[in-house]
Design a protein around this motif. Structure first.
Motif, PDB file in Angstrom:
ATOM      1  N   UNK A 281       0.757  -1.141  -0.092  1.00 28.96           N
ATOM      2  CA  UNK A 281       0.122   0.072  -0.044  1.00 28.96           C
ATOM      3  C   UNK A 281       0.839   1.340  -0.102  1.00 28.96           C
ATOM      4  N   UNK A 282       1.992   1.191   0.786  1.00 24.18           N
ATOM      5  CA  UNK A 282       2.901   2.554   0.803  1.00 24.18           C
ATOM      6  C   UNK A 282       3.439   2.444  -0.840  1.00 24.18           C
ATOM      7  N   UNK A 283       3.703   1.562  -1.199  1.00 24.31           N
ATOM      8  CA  UNK A 283       4.382   1.822  -2.641  1.00 24.31           C
ATOM      9  C   UNK A 283       3.232   2.386  -3.543  1.00 24.31           C
ATOM     10  N   UNK A 284       1.956   1.788  -3.480  1.00 24.25           N
ATOM     11  CA  UNK A 284       0.931   2.141  -4.622  1.00 24.25           C
ATOM     12  C   UNK A 284       0.709   3.588  -4.187  1.00 24.25           C
ATOM     13  N   UNK A 285       0.565   4.058  -2.903  1.00 28.45           N
ATOM     14  CA  UNK A 285       0.030   5.471  -2.299  1.00 28.45           C
ATOM     15  C   UNK A 285       1.071   6.225  -2.949  1.00 28.45           C
ATOM     16  N   UNK A 286       2.421   5.974  -2.860  1.00 24.72           N
ATOM     17  CA  UNK A 286       3.624   6.874  -3.398  1.00 24.72           C
ATOM     18  C   UNK A 286       3.595   7.254  -4.869  1.00 24.72           C
ATOM     19  N   UNK A 287       3.283   6.067  -5.441  1.00 28.31           N
ATOM     20  CA  UNK A 287       3.443   6.196  -7.028  1.00 28.31           C
ATOM     21  C   UNK A 287       1.849   6.888  -7.501  1.00 28.31           C
ATOM     22  N   UNK A 288       0.990   6.820  -6.782  1.00 27.01           N
ATOM     23  CA  UNK A 288       0.001   7.651  -6.942  1.00 27.01           C
ATOM     24  C   UNK A 288       0.191   9.044  -6.774  1.00 27.01           C
ATOM     25  N   UNK A 289       0.970   9.300  -5.532  1.00 23.98           N
ATOM     26  CA  UNK A 289       1.431  10.841  -5.316  1.00 23.98           C
ATOM     27  C   UNK A 289       2.209  11.301  -6.494  1.00 23.98           C
ATOM     28  N   UNK A 290       2.934  10.612  -6.944  1.00 21.84           N
ATOM     29  CA  UNK A 290       4.200  10.992  -7.873  1.00 21.84           C
ATOM     30  C   UNK A 290       3.186  11.225  -8.964  1.00 21.84           C
ATOM     31  N   UNK A 291       2.029  10.611  -9.453  1.00 21.28           N
ATOM     32  CA  UNK A 291       1.274  10.923 -10.497  1.00 21.28           C
ATOM     33  C   UNK A 291       0.543  12.243 -10.452  1.00 21.28           C
TER      34      UNK A 291
ATOM     35  N   UNK B 169       8.259  14.032  -0.255  1.00 17.55           N
ATOM     36  CA  UNK B 169       7.545  12.918   0.419  1.00 17.55           C
ATOM     37  C   UNK B 169       7.056  11.612  -0.213  1.00 17.55           C
ATOM     38  N   UNK B 170       6.744  11.802  -1.591  1.00 16.87           N
ATOM     39  CA  UNK B 170       6.265  10.521  -2.311  1.00 16.87           C
ATOM     40  C   UNK B 170       7.464   9.560  -2.632  1.00 16.87           C
TER      41      UNK B 170
ATOM     42  N   UNK C 156      10.341   4.635  -1.093  1.00 15.98           N
ATOM     43  CA  UNK C 156      11.754   3.841  -0.745  1.00 15.98           C
ATOM     44  C   UNK C 156      11.373   3.164   0.277  1.00 15.98           C
ATOM     45  N   UNK C 157      10.553   3.573   1.313  1.00 16.12           N
ATOM     46  CA  UNK C 157      10.423   2.805   2.659  1.00 16.12           C
ATOM     47  C   UNK C 157       9.523   1.601   2.230  1.00 16.12           C
TER      48      UNK C 157
END
Length: 359
Positions: free
Chosen positions: A249-259, A267-268, A273-274
């Protein structure tokens, strides 16, 4: 930090993913194939062999010719790859009551060591020349060889012999083994796609080359804390489904944030990375936790890393091709966001408290 701009469609460009897939050296594939052959070697005898290959390969790269450079890289890659494959077996056999701590320490050291070499090689080249700058990295391998020799010379821990469990072939019919393999492959695909293209994405978002490079370093190094902690938590939990869900979920949220919110890239990228650090170390931990013994752990690791890295190698190429086709990183980032869905599914399935071969 320069202010980012909205992502604009740009003319199609020649995809450079060929150079990105070169991040998967021939040595990695060769090492995994050797391990997957299920050779009848005592596991205890393999680490010194892999370290010898690493020492010879790294030192040979400094010989001064292109042939030596490539041959040395292949030898070093083979040594590293075989070591990666047999690691879960060694952890299962020798550190059964500290699998999480040992796995986490290994992943953290692996990441930090790679970053150290990447950061210091150019300054060393400027001061002592490129051949010596390459050769100096044989010293840590020599030190590791000395430690291994001292440790194993008086070690009487029984070592499993590969070839006694049915091998990788027997795991090809096991659903749980495939779940672990797909989890390893998908999380690696997302990571290497990001490693290949994150800087270019940030540059096209308006960040300066220096800022994009700094954020790429955050992406490569920022996962060390989660990589160290997640395996320890995994060992203490009854199953690892929650951990898999959290890191995916952390990866998905981060990638969505970059989008969708590129102005918060710091932050994303940190969150990505985490998530990535935790996902990778969890993948290695699952190879230990889902195996009933050290022999099966070696077989499962050979399968998961062999097929997994073959799948991961498609990531940089596919993401680069999507960008080339669409003229925008939005489609490529959307594909990576979508990829976290099957990653979550197989991660949760692989996280159930079972062992391969148990039905």
């Amino acid at each position: 930090m320069s202010a980012p701009r909205r992502r604009q469609r740009r003319p199609s460009r020649k995809t450079t993913s060929g150079s990105s897939t070169s991040r998967f050296p021939v040595g990695l594939a060769a090492g995994i194939v050797l391990a997957a052959l299920n050779l009848r070697l005592a596991v205890a005898s393999i680490p010194p062999i892999t370290d010898e290959l690493h020492v010879v390969g790294v030192a040979g790269r400094a010989a001064g010719s292109s042939a030596a450079l490539f041959a040395g890289t292949v030898l070093a890659g083979i040594g590293i790859a075989i070591g990666n494959v047999i690691l879960p077996s060694i952890v299962k056999n020798r550190f059964e009551h500290a699998t999480g701590l040992v796995t986490g320490t290994y992943v953290a050291a692996l990441t930090a060591g790679a970053a150290l070499a990447a950061g210091l090689t150019v300054p060393l080249e400027r001061s002592i020349g490129w051949q010596a700058a390459l050769a100096v990295w044989a010293l840590p391998a020599v030190a590791a060889f000395a430690v291994l020799g001292t440790t194993l010379s008086g070690d009487r821990t029984p070592s499993p012999i590969q070839g006694q469990s049915g091998g990788v072939q027997g795991l090809l019919r096991d659903r749980l083994a495939w779940q672990v393999t797909l989890y390893m492959g998908l999380q690696s695909l997302v990571f290497y796609a990001g490693l290949a293209w994150l800087a270019a994405i940030l540059r096209d978002d308006g960040y300066s080359p220096g800022t994009a490079g700094a954020l790429l370093a955050v992406y490569a190094l920022g996962g060390i804390p989660s990589a160290a902690v997640v395996p320890v938590l995994a060992e203490r939990m009854r199953d690892q489904r929650v951990l898999a869900a959290v890191v995916c979920t952390a990866e998905g949220v981060a990638l969505l944030g970059l989008l969708l919110a590129t102005d918060a890239a710091v932050a994303w990228v940190t969150l990505l990375a985490l998530g990535q650090g935790g996902a990778f170390s969890l993948a290695l931990a699952l190879m230990v936790l889902r195996a009933p013994n050290a022999t099966v752990a070696a077989d499962l690791s050979g399968m998961a890393q062999g097929f997994g890295y073959a799948l991961a190698a498609l990531g940089p190429f596919a993401i680069g091709a999507l960008d080339d086709w669409s003229g925008s990183w939005d489609v490529a980032l959307s594909a990576l966001v979508a990829m976290t869905v099957p990653l979550l599914v197989v991660g949760v399935q692989a996280g159930r408290a079972r062992t391969v071969g148990a039905g």
